[in-house]
Design a protein around this motif. Structure first.
Motif, PDB file in Angstrom:
ATOM      1  N   SER A 275     -38.824  65.956  31.366  1.00 61.24           N
ATOM      2  CA  SER A 275     -40.088  65.219  31.434  1.00 61.24           C
ATOM      3  C   SER A 275     -41.216  66.074  30.861  1.00 61.24           C
ATOM      4  O   SER A 275     -41.121  67.307  30.822  1.00 61.24           O
ATOM      5  CB  SER A 275     -40.402  64.859  32.879  1.00 61.24           C
ATOM      6  OG  SER A 275     -40.757  66.023  33.610  1.00 61.24           O
ATOM      7  N   PRO A 276     -42.303  65.429  30.422  1.00 63.65           N
ATOM      8  CA  PRO A 276     -43.463  66.194  29.937  1.00 63.65           C
ATOM      9  C   PRO A 276     -44.006  67.164  30.994  1.00 63.65           C
ATOM     10  O   PRO A 276     -44.419  68.274  30.661  1.00 63.65           O
ATOM     11  CB  PRO A 276     -44.484  65.114  29.584  1.00 63.65           C
ATOM     12  CG  PRO A 276     -43.658  63.901  29.285  1.00 63.65           C
ATOM     13  CD  PRO A 276     -42.477  63.993  30.209  1.00 63.65           C
ATOM     14  N   ALA A 277     -43.981  66.752  32.261  1.00 59.06           N
ATOM     15  CA  ALA A 277     -44.469  67.634  33.337  1.00 59.06           C
ATOM     16  C   ALA A 277     -43.587  68.869  33.468  1.00 59.06           C
ATOM     17  O   ALA A 277     -44.081  69.977  33.712  1.00 59.06           O
ATOM     18  CB  ALA A 277     -44.525  66.870  34.657  1.00 59.06           C
ATOM     19  N   PHE A 278     -42.282  68.702  33.291  1.00 61.50           N
ATOM     20  CA  PHE A 278     -41.352  69.829  33.359  1.00 61.50           C
ATOM     21  C   PHE A 278     -41.593  70.788  32.196  1.00 61.50           C
ATOM     22  O   PHE A 278     -41.636  72.016  32.378  1.00 61.50           O
ATOM     23  CB  PHE A 278     -39.902  69.323  33.353  1.00 61.50           C
ATOM     24  CG  PHE A 278     -38.878  70.417  33.383  1.00 61.50           C
ATOM     25  CD1 PHE A 278     -38.585  71.077  34.565  1.00 61.50           C
ATOM     26  CD2 PHE A 278     -38.205  70.792  32.237  1.00 61.50           C
ATOM     27  CE1 PHE A 278     -37.633  72.086  34.598  1.00 61.50           C
ATOM     28  CE2 PHE A 278     -37.256  71.792  32.252  1.00 61.50           C
ATOM     29  CZ  PHE A 278     -36.966  72.441  33.441  1.00 61.50           C
ATOM     30  N   ILE A 279     -41.760  70.243  31.012  1.00 62.06           N
ATOM     31  CA  ILE A 279     -42.023  71.075  29.832  1.00 62.06           C
ATOM     32  C   ILE A 279     -43.329  71.852  30.020  1.00 62.06           C
ATOM     33  O   ILE A 279     -43.387  73.056  29.754  1.00 62.06           O
ATOM     34  CB  ILE A 279     -42.055  70.215  28.555  1.00 62.06           C
ATOM     35  CG1 ILE A 279     -40.662  69.653  28.282  1.00 62.06           C
ATOM     36  CG2 ILE A 279     -42.557  71.023  27.365  1.00 62.06           C
ATOM     37  CD1 ILE A 279     -40.618  68.571  27.234  1.00 62.06           C
ATOM     38  N   LYS A 280     -44.352  71.176  30.519  1.00 58.12           N
ATOM     39  CA  LYS A 280     -45.640  71.838  30.758  1.00 58.12           C
ATOM     40  C   LYS A 280     -45.486  72.955  31.787  1.00 58.12           C
ATOM     41  O   LYS A 280     -46.039  74.043  31.636  1.00 58.12           O
ATOM     42  CB  LYS A 280     -46.673  70.817  31.224  1.00 58.12           C
ATOM     43  CG  LYS A 280     -48.052  71.395  31.401  1.00 58.12           C
ATOM     44  CD  LYS A 280     -49.050  70.334  31.798  1.00 58.12           C
ATOM     45  CE  LYS A 280     -50.424  70.965  31.983  1.00 58.12           C
ATOM     46  NZ  LYS A 280     -51.423  69.997  32.414  1.00 58.12           N
ATOM     47  N   ALA A 281     -44.720  72.689  32.857  1.00 62.03           N
ATOM     48  CA  ALA A 281     -44.499  73.704  33.895  1.00 62.03           C
ATOM     49  C   ALA A 281     -43.744  74.905  33.322  1.00 62.03           C
ATOM     50  O   ALA A 281     -44.079  76.053  33.623  1.00 62.03           O
ATOM     51  CB  ALA A 281     -43.740  73.109  35.068  1.00 62.03           C
ATOM     52  N   SER A 282     -42.727  74.644  32.489  1.00 63.29           N
ATOM     53  CA  SER A 282     -41.951  75.759  31.927  1.00 63.29           C
ATOM     54  C   SER A 282     -42.816  76.608  30.988  1.00 63.29           C
ATOM     55  O   SER A 282     -42.624  77.817  30.904  1.00 63.29           O
ATOM     56  CB  SER A 282     -40.701  75.255  31.213  1.00 63.29           C
ATOM     57  OG  SER A 282     -41.021  74.487  30.084  1.00 63.29           O
ATOM     58  N   GLU A 283     -43.767  75.990  30.324  1.00 67.21           N
ATOM     59  CA  GLU A 283     -44.705  76.749  29.494  1.00 67.21           C
ATOM     60  C   GLU A 283     -45.719  77.484  30.374  1.00 67.21           C
ATOM     61  O   GLU A 283     -46.170  78.576  30.041  1.00 67.21           O
ATOM     62  CB  GLU A 283     -45.420  75.815  28.521  1.00 67.21           C
ATOM     63  CG  GLU A 283     -44.491  75.243  27.470  1.00 67.21           C
ATOM     64  CD  GLU A 283     -45.094  74.101  26.673  1.00 67.21           C
ATOM     65  OE1 GLU A 283     -46.212  73.638  27.002  1.00 67.21           O
ATOM     66  OE2 GLU A 283     -44.437  73.657  25.707  1.00 67.21           O
ATOM     67  N   GLY A 284     -46.079  76.887  31.507  1.00 67.73           N
ATOM     68  CA  GLY A 284     -47.053  77.480  32.421  1.00 67.73           C
ATOM     69  C   GLY A 284     -46.578  78.761  33.070  1.00 67.73           C
ATOM     70  O   GLY A 284     -47.392  79.593  33.482  1.00 67.73           O
ATOM     71  N   VAL A 285     -45.279  78.950  33.165  1.00 65.78           N
ATOM     72  CA  VAL A 285     -44.735  80.176  33.753  1.00 65.78           C
ATOM     73  C   VAL A 285     -45.212  81.389  32.962  1.00 65.78           C
ATOM     74  O   VAL A 285     -45.517  82.436  33.522  1.00 65.78           O
ATOM     75  CB  VAL A 285     -43.190  80.125  33.801  1.00 65.78           C
ATOM     76  CG1 VAL A 285     -42.597  81.465  34.149  1.00 65.78           C
ATOM     77  CG2 VAL A 285     -42.736  79.075  34.788  1.00 65.78           C
ATOM     78  N   ARG A 286     -45.328  81.231  31.659  1.00 67.66           N
ATOM     79  CA  ARG A 286     -45.748  82.346  30.795  1.00 67.66           C
ATOM     80  C   ARG A 286     -47.224  82.703  30.993  1.00 67.66           C
ATOM     81  O   ARG A 286     -47.666  83.749  30.552  1.00 67.66           O
ATOM     82  CB  ARG A 286     -45.492  81.994  29.339  1.00 67.66           C
ATOM     83  CG  ARG A 286     -44.025  81.883  29.037  1.00 67.66           C
ATOM     84  CD  ARG A 286     -43.761  81.598  27.573  1.00 67.66           C
ATOM     85  NE  ARG A 286     -42.631  80.681  27.518  1.00 67.66           N
ATOM     86  CZ  ARG A 286     -42.623  79.541  26.872  1.00 67.66           C
ATOM     87  NH1 ARG A 286     -43.647  79.163  26.173  1.00 67.66           N
ATOM     88  NH2 ARG A 286     -41.568  78.765  26.900  1.00 67.66           N
TER      89      ARG A 286
END
Length: 85
Positions: free
Chosen positions: A3-14
């Motif tokens: 999902s877009p929210a998952f992709i955003k979260a995975s980028e947010g980890v950085r």
């Protein structure tokens, strides 16, 4: 497909300003793998301890549906962002 929210979260980890604990990193790893690949069907590593802990973090989520893993991953990232920013 994530999902877009998952992709955003995975980028947010950085974007975290400090490194999460090893336990949190293992949770993130396991949830990410479960969300993107499903159940762990790989052979357990025997000699590489780091690889073995990562393998176990993923294997512990056996049977969890990927959408639930995505939801838990997103929640954990949000929690970590609140603590580490």
């Amino acid at each position: 497909m994530p999902s877009p929210a998952f992709i955003k979260a995975s980028e947010g980890v950085r974007e975290l300003t400090s490194k999460p604990s090893n336990d949190d990193l293992l949770k993130l790893y396991g949830l990410f793998k479960q969300a993107t690949l499903g159940d762990n069907e790989t052979t357990e590593p025997t000699f590489d301890l780091k690889a073995r802990f990562k393998w176990m973090a993923w294997a512990d989520l056996q049977g969890m549906i990927p959408v639930e893993a995505e939801t838990q991953y997103i929640a954990l990232v949000q929690e970590l962002k609140a603590k580490h920013q």
